[in-house]
Design a protein around this motif. Structure first.
Motif, mmCIF file in Angstrom:
data_model
loop_
_atom_site.group_PDB
_atom_site.id
_atom_site.type_symbol
_atom_site.label_atom_id
_atom_site.label_comp_id
_atom_site.label_asym_id
_atom_site.label_seq_id
_atom_site.Cartn_x
_atom_site.Cartn_y
_atom_site.Cartn_z
ATOM 1 N N TYR A 77 41.343 -18.549 45.674
ATOM 2 C CA TYR A 77 41.365 -17.673 46.160
ATOM 3 C C TYR A 77 39.705 -17.432 45.180
ATOM 4 O O TYR A 77 39.138 -16.855 45.724
ATOM 5 C CB TYR A 77 41.676 -16.827 45.285
ATOM 6 N N GLY A 78 39.270 -17.349 43.977
ATOM 7 C CA GLY A 78 37.427 -17.683 43.681
ATOM 8 C C GLY A 78 36.584 -18.828 44.930
ATOM 9 O O GLY A 78 35.641 -18.458 44.625
ATOM 10 N N ILE A 81 36.236 -16.491 47.084
ATOM 11 C CA ILE A 81 35.040 -15.731 47.294
ATOM 12 C C ILE A 81 33.393 -16.225 47.234
ATOM 13 O O ILE A 81 32.809 -15.710 47.135
ATOM 14 C CB ILE A 81 35.332 -14.515 46.365
ATOM 15 N N TRP A 82 33.804 -17.066 46.377
ATOM 16 C CA TRP A 82 32.717 -17.679 45.909
ATOM 17 C C TRP A 82 31.774 -18.186 46.613
ATOM 18 O O TRP A 82 30.612 -18.107 46.691
ATOM 19 C CB TRP A 82 33.014 -18.345 44.460
ATOM 20 N N ASN A 84 31.572 -17.219 49.575
ATOM 21 C CA ASN A 84 31.514 -16.333 50.749
ATOM 22 C C ASN A 84 29.587 -16.023 50.410
ATOM 23 O O ASN A 84 29.394 -15.085 49.627
ATOM 24 C CB ASN A 84 32.065 -14.770 50.834
ATOM 25 N N LYS A 89 27.796 -9.447 51.260
ATOM 26 C CA LYS A 89 29.524 -9.969 50.401
ATOM 27 C C LYS A 89 29.313 -10.813 49.075
ATOM 28 O O LYS A 89 29.792 -11.098 48.861
ATOM 29 C CB LYS A 89 30.487 -10.576 51.366
ATOM 30 N N VAL A 91 28.721 -12.526 45.795
ATOM 31 C CA VAL A 91 29.202 -12.205 44.360
ATOM 32 C C VAL A 91 28.290 -11.651 44.111
ATOM 33 O O VAL A 91 27.940 -13.062 43.672
ATOM 34 C CB VAL A 91 30.295 -12.538 44.155
ATOM 35 N N ALA A 148 36.806 -15.285 38.735
ATOM 36 C CA ALA A 148 36.778 -15.211 40.524
ATOM 37 C C ALA A 148 36.153 -13.987 40.729
ATOM 38 O O ALA A 148 35.228 -13.824 42.028
ATOM 39 C CB ALA A 148 38.318 -14.859 40.581
ATOM 40 N N LYS A 149 35.792 -12.756 40.089
ATOM 41 C CA LYS A 149 35.006 -11.306 40.063
ATOM 42 C C LYS A 149 33.876 -11.419 40.006
ATOM 43 O O LYS A 149 32.924 -10.535 39.949
ATOM 44 C CB LYS A 149 35.830 -10.322 39.622
ATOM 45 N N LYS A 150 33.333 -12.475 39.512
ATOM 46 C CA LYS A 150 32.071 -13.120 38.494
ATOM 47 C C LYS A 150 31.666 -11.230 37.294
ATOM 48 O O LYS A 150 30.543 -11.159 37.385
ATOM 49 C CB LYS A 150 31.179 -13.141 39.586
#
Length: 201
Positions: A77-78, A81-82, A84, A89, A91, A148-150
């Motif tokens: 998942y991370g 996200i990372w 991207n 978008k 993060v 994951a959300k930094k």
């Protein structure tokens, strides 16, 4: 201390010692990449967590095993996200807001309950060390989600969890993992300072 950590490997199979060493190395590399905010934190972390799932299952540490299984999922998942890099978008490092704090508390509590039920599922007699295991599972679960959300608070949680885990693993005879978490603690402290420099308020 070194003798205490590694004298417990006398009756451990060569295969498991090699696997634990591989997990040790990749775990350290992963945390180093996390400190540098490099997406390679996730593929290297996957190697460590997948091996740890097997080792912890073999040792009947079902709470830690479940957490490492979760880490594997969150690594994917991370990683997404990372990876991207879209201009709109990407993060950035930030602090948790009130909503994220509530979500973190809920995740922590749900993890405690879930990990407890894992022990019940395997019909394992829960002792003091297992309750500590359940506690650290909740801490690490929440920390992984914040990472994951930094969110910079992830490092505070890692530090707390690592400090608890070092003597726990040492006592259990997982010397390399105990040493690994000791190094994790030091890296996490430096990582917090480095992330703070790039914090978006």
């Amino acid at each position: 201390m070194i003798d205490f950590l590694f004298s417990q490997y006398k009756e451990v199979s060569t295969q498991n010692i090699i696997l634990e060493f591989i997990a040790f190395v990749f775990g350290l590399v992963s945390v180093f990449y996390a400190k540098k905010r490099n997406v390679l934190v996730y593929p290297t972390g996957l190697v460590a967590t997948i091996i740890s799932v097997y080792l912890l299952y073999e040792a009947n540490y079902f709470g830690d095993m479940t957490m490492n299984f979760y880490y594997s999922i969150m690594s994917i998942y991370g990683w997404i996200i990372w990876s991207n890099t879209s201009e709109n978008k990407v993060v950035s490092i930030s602090k948790i807001n009130f909503k994220e704090k509530i979500i973190g508390i809920i995740l922590f509590l749900l993890t405690l309950v879930f990990t407890y039920l894992i022990y019940q599922f395997f019909e394992y007699e829960i002792e003091l060390l297992n309750y500590i295991d359940i506690l650290t599972s909740g801490i690490f679960f929440t920390a992984m989600w914040y990472m994951a959300k930094k969110k910079i608070e992830n490092w505070t949680l890692w530090i707390i969890g690592d400090i608890i885990t070092v003597p726990l693993y040492a006592y259990r005879g997982l010397g390399m993992l105990a040493l690994q978490y000791l190094i994790f603690t030091i890296i996490a402290i430096y990582a917090y300072k480095e992330w703070k420099k790039n914090l978006v308020n």
